[in-house]
Design an enzyme around this catalytic site. Structure first.
Site, mmCIF file in Angstrom:
data_model
loop_
_atom_site.group_PDB
_atom_site.id
_atom_site.type_symbol
_atom_site.label_atom_id
_atom_site.label_comp_id
_atom_site.label_asym_id
_atom_site.label_seq_id
_atom_site.Cartn_x
_atom_site.Cartn_y
_atom_site.Cartn_z
ATOM 1 N N GLY B 54 0.820 -1.190 0.000
ATOM 2 C CA GLY B 54 0.000 0.000 0.000
ATOM 3 C C GLY B 54 0.862 1.251 0.000
ATOM 4 N N SER B 55 0.300 2.363 -0.464
ATOM 5 C CA SER B 55 1.002 3.642 -0.343
ATOM 6 C C SER B 55 0.819 4.167 1.074
ATOM 7 C CB SER B 55 0.444 4.631 -1.359
ATOM 8 O OG SER B 55 0.741 4.195 -2.664
ATOM 9 N N GLY B 56 1.528 5.256 1.408
ATOM 10 C CA GLY B 56 1.449 5.829 2.741
ATOM 11 C C GLY B 56 2.618 5.434 3.616
ATOM 12 N N HIS B 57 3.551 4.643 3.045
ATOM 13 C CA HIS B 57 4.730 4.199 3.793
ATOM 14 C C HIS B 57 6.007 4.820 3.229
ATOM 15 C CE1 HIS B 57 1.940 1.326 5.396
ATOM 16 N NE2 HIS B 57 1.815 0.701 4.247
ATOM 17 N N LYS B 105 5.605 -8.283 2.178
ATOM 18 C CA LYS B 105 5.370 -8.123 3.615
ATOM 19 C C LYS B 105 4.205 -9.011 4.005
ATOM 20 C CE LYS B 105 4.806 -3.581 3.478
ATOM 21 N NZ LYS B 105 4.762 -3.513 2.005
ATOM 22 N N ASP B 110 -1.495 -8.528 0.889
ATOM 23 C CA ASP B 110 -0.275 -8.564 0.080
ATOM 24 C C ASP B 110 0.036 -9.985 -0.355
ATOM 25 O OD1 ASP B 110 -0.241 -6.213 1.975
ATOM 26 O OD2 ASP B 110 1.458 -5.669 0.706
ATOM 27 N N HIS B 219 -0.143 0.592 9.443
ATOM 28 C CA HIS B 219 -1.385 0.924 8.743
ATOM 29 C C HIS B 219 -2.381 1.588 9.674
ATOM 30 C CE1 HIS B 219 0.402 -2.452 6.524
ATOM 31 N NE2 HIS B 219 -0.023 -1.803 5.465
#
Ligand SMILES: Nc1ncnc2c1ncn2[C@@H]1O[C@H](COP(=O)(O)OP(=O)(O)O)[C@@H](O)[C@H]1O
Ligand SMILES: Nc1ncnc2c1ncn2[C@@H]1O[C@H](COP(=O)(O)OP(=O)(O)O)[C@@H](O)[C@H]1O
Ligand SMILES: [Mg+2]
Ligand SMILES: [Mg+2]
Ligand SMILES: [Mg+2]
Ligand SMILES: [Mg+2]
Lengths: 206, 333, 333, 206
Positions: B54-57, B105, B110, B219
């Site tokens: 996911g994005s945001g990391h 991960k 995922d 998350h």
């Protein structure tokens, strides 16, 4: 009466509507025990599905479900993408080529779809996942004598299964990271699964 | 919710536009599907490395694409794992004939999406191996659950495998090395504040003015417990103790210590935490051979940190030190 | 106030302990007075470069100490300029016989303390030149005021002067180059949230849930005005327009674009802002030759960003590209 | 009566006390138009000054003030460090070697100290700085006939000067960055300067 291409399209359109309408509810549920994206994911995926359905002629129910499956797999991501994608993919495969689908065929397709979800997610009943709604609903369909009553029984079973997730401690998915803290919250995936049966019943009702 | 964005559902695409504008000379950015690929991919004869999530990391994973690290990254929506078609595309884009490694991960989403990608890719006879990271000791490990989350160690696996792939090691060797780094690594994180995803607009959890959440993931998931905030020395101890209890080590071992910021915590504070980690490590007779301090695997604007310790062997050190040239991690080049 | 610290008045010393533990191989850290000095200082025959300022702006300045950039940094208390004795010590520590440059951000405190250091150092016949940075267009420039603040351009001056000093340029040449970078550079910043200094424990200003502060500095000072938050495109325009109105440029010019995070804003958002800056630059016929995106000159945990544009000439590009090897900025080494 | 070493030490001790007691007030004032550290800076510096005064024998008032100056310069930083440092340094130099200081000598020392602040900071009256309190207070001392009444007149003048900073728009220091927005706030440096005179008066009163 039986399920044809148009009732299937109506079902999917209604489900997409539910996902849009209940997006925030699903986000809130997922925020409590997950990462807060289930509603956004399902809504994005079902919008994509509607697009794809428009863009190509859909000969029969199986084709419709296969198109939905591919749209979900390639646009949802997360856990729900592969799970709902597999569900629709297996159902579509089971119904391939049939213009009219009767209760036994429909129930068998759900069974196949559910088996797909199980082999994909490795969840057991009691793990606090969408299975809690899916399994009893499929069984209700299998025990029914006609489509109409079968679907309303399935809706009731799905709803009970959804509510029954609240006390459970999650053993699969993101909620499992919370351990005991996951108890006391309703599972978002079981909730979206309830809406899936609800919209199917409504599509056939009228 | 106050963010420097144009619209909640445009976040990933807009950020990728920024990556393209800033680093177009070194990476190729595609939007359908979302991918960040080394400009010179595929590198013939080299094992390809892709990751995704996911994005945001950020900077993980897109910021780690380049010589010595990843060949491609597949960004999903914020906190949502990417889709199989992205991974399939990326796998083809980086295949230089020596096979491709998927660094995944350990999250249900995922894992399942990468699985489907592998199944869908069966036809194209590209040899694919998967390296799963699951280093988060905040999560109880069990056969009946989703298992531990992949967190900080992922960054180190990507760097060390990247060095080995550059060195011409084969698919199996690079994958085994990555698995060893994961097996030797443990992490735990904490938060001072929650984060807010653009789509939900709501804090991922509520914390009182004097509370911290211990054992969080990346998350915005709530952690294992919360407590009154203590000094940095106590926070470091809270995170390091479970790691050391879980990581089989003996006095004299060499470790890599990684103090990671969750995105909203200033570097000043991360160095204060690092000072405490260094103290604890030496009390246990551990030698910190290498360290990494900064925001590398983040959770949007969350304030907090995570600590990762990896027991090092000479091969890991060699490939950690190997040149890397990515937007977010760079040395020797 | 929630922070990863041990005690408000121990913040600077504790963080320096972390720097020492993490980077002791490359820098020498002293505590009385506070200094971060290149381990191999003084470098004989090379112009020495020192800078200093209040803490809370990390990685500036301590993170920029190393080959190709600063020879020493003098950290003050949080948001408080350092004292003359620190600068005096640092000047002696880095003097390799070719003179020493003081890179000073234009704040009354910084300027007066560096002045006193220069006066006190008169005796030790070390040739000292001062490069003053004052690039913040949010502040009206006037002979009767303290003048403009030194902000983002400071990082670029330190890098480019560092490259020139490494290249053997003499004291006057390096200082002149630094002054040129400053003269060709302009910056402006904004905040989504205030910051909280450990000592005060109170937010530096109050902002409503939907407000942003435009024209802030890096010390939590309130800005020139506040407004309702708009999309990233509007924020970028708010900051870039005053820069372009003030910076004498003509279509076809080459610039360095620096999108800086204030400390609490995730990289994801900085790349979204960069995409907008790139769009605006091209609309004005500017070519972004080089870029820098990340948290480099921060204001504790403040959320927000600043934009810096510098009109480049070939000499600047050459020394920007030159190898640099510091904890926070590294390439070519 | 005159100022000797002990009254000077008493004065400095009282000033340090005021800086500790009013630290948060000065921080709040500096937060409004600056960076919120003036109280912390002055308190840190004056504590350092007390330490230094203990550690070495102080022959006379000039020596005391010189010691205070060096402590402030090397521990305060910011604008206040050089400014107060210069103030005390110049006063100490003016009084060098005098065991007893009478009003004219004291006033002359203040004048020298103020000139030091002006040449260091380049501020003019009206720029909304510590000068607003310093200048009228020094003038009051110069016009006085005896120390006691002179100091109480200086305190009154400093207080008026401090209050008069509120409507001003800052042209020097950090507050100048706010332009018009700096009006309506009292200047922190003028406030600490008021306490400097207040503690001097109190030290001589008893
Ligand atoms: N292993 C699994 N088997 C079946 N369903 C699962 C499994 N893991 C998660 N789920 C379902 O997926 C839902 C979460 O979906 P979503 O939030 O979209 O994905 P993610 O958890 O990746 O963010 C959960 O509420 C649960 O019902
Ligand atoms: N140029 C100047 N001349 C005289 N006094 C000044 C000048 N600049 C600032 N000051 C005084 O210094 C005070 C601020 O001190 P302080 O907050 O300790 O330093 P900084 O502004 O560096 O944080 C201001 O309130 C003002 O009275
Ligand atoms: Mg979710
Ligand atoms: Mg998710
Ligand atoms: Mg200050
Ligand atoms: Mg101040």
């Amino acid at each position: 009466m039986a399920i044809n291409r148009d009732t299937t399209l109506d079902w999917i359109t209604r489900f997409a509507g539910e996902m849009g309408e209940h997006r925030q509810e699903l986000v809130r549920l997922d925020t409590a025990i997950g990462d807060g994206d289930h509603g956004t994911n399902m809504n994005r995926g079902m919008q994509k599905a509607l697009e794809k359905l428009q863009s190509a002629e859909q000969p029969d129910p199986g084709a419709v479900l296969k198109t939905v499956a591919m749209a979900l797999v390639s646009s949802v991501g997360g856990a729900a993408g592969p799970l709902y994608g597999t569900l629709f993919l297996q159902m579509g495969a089971a119904l391939a080529g049939q213009a009219e689908v009767d209760l036994p065929a429909f129930a068998a397709a759900w069974r196949k779809g559910m088996e797909g979800v199980q082999s994909r997610g490795k969840a057991q009943p009691g793990d606090k996942t969408m299975l809690e709604a899916l399994l009893p609903a499929v069984e209700a369909l299998e025990q029914a004598s006609d489509l109409d009553s079968g679907l309303s029984a399935a809706v009731t079973a799905a709803e009970q299964g959804m509510n029954a997730t609240t006390p459970l401690v999650a053993r699969k998915g993101r909620a499992s990271y919370l351990g005991e803290r996951s108890a006391g919250h309703q599972d978002p995936g079981a909730t979206s699964t309830f809406y899936l049966f609800k919209s199917a019943a409504e599509a056939l009702a009228d | 919710m106050k963010k420097l964005i144009n619209a909640p559902d445009a976040v990933v695409a807009d950020a990728l536009r920024g990556v393209q504008a800033a680093h177009g000379d070194r990476v190729r950015v595609t939007f359908d599907p979302y991918m960040v690929v080394r400009a010179d991919a595929p590198v013939q004869g080299k094992v390809g490395l892709i990751s995704g999530g996911g994005s945001g990391h950020e900077p993980m994973h897109g910021g780690f694409v380049g010589p010595g690290m990843l060949d491609a990254a597949c960004p999903g929506e914020v906190f949502t794992s990417p889709t199989p078609d992205q991974m399939l595309e990326a796998t083809k884009a980086v295949n230089g004939g020596a096979g491709v490694i998927h660094i995944v991960k350990n999250y249900t989403g995922d894992v399942m999406n990468f699985e489907m990608a592998a199944e869908m890719g069966k036809g194209d006879d590209i040899e694919v191996e998967t390296v799963l990271t699951n280093d988060d000791v905040a999560v109880e490990d069990s056969l009946y659950t989703a298992g531990r989350r992949g967190v900080g160690v992922t960054v180190l696996v990507e760097k060390i495998c990247g060095g080995a792939a550059d060195d011409g090691r084969n698919l199996h060797e690079v994958a085994e090395l990555g698995r060893r780094v994961n097996a030797q690594g443990r992490s735990m994180g904490m938060a001072l504040t929650p984060c807010i995803t653009p789509a939900s607009g709501e804090p991922s959890f509520e914390l009182a003015e004097d509370e911290v959440e211990i054992g969080i993931g990346i998350h915005g998931e709530p952690g294992r417990f919360r407590e009154k905030i203590g000094p940095a020395s106590q926070v470091a101890e809270r995170l390091t103790t479970p790691i050391l209890e879980d990581l089989p080590f003996s006095s004299g071992d060499k470790v890599l210590a990684f103090v990671n910021g969750m995105g909203g915590t200033p570097l000043l504070e991360l160095y204060i935490v690092y000072a405490e980690v260094a103290k604890i490590a030496s009390e246990h007779g551990l030698t910190i051979e290498r360290n990494l301090i900064g925001n590398y695997i983040t959770s949007l604007e969350m304030q907090g940190c995570s600590i990762t310790l990896v027991k090092l062997d000479d091969e890991m050190v060699r490939y950690w030190d190997a040149p890397v040239n990515t937007p977010a991690l760079r040395w020797g080049a």
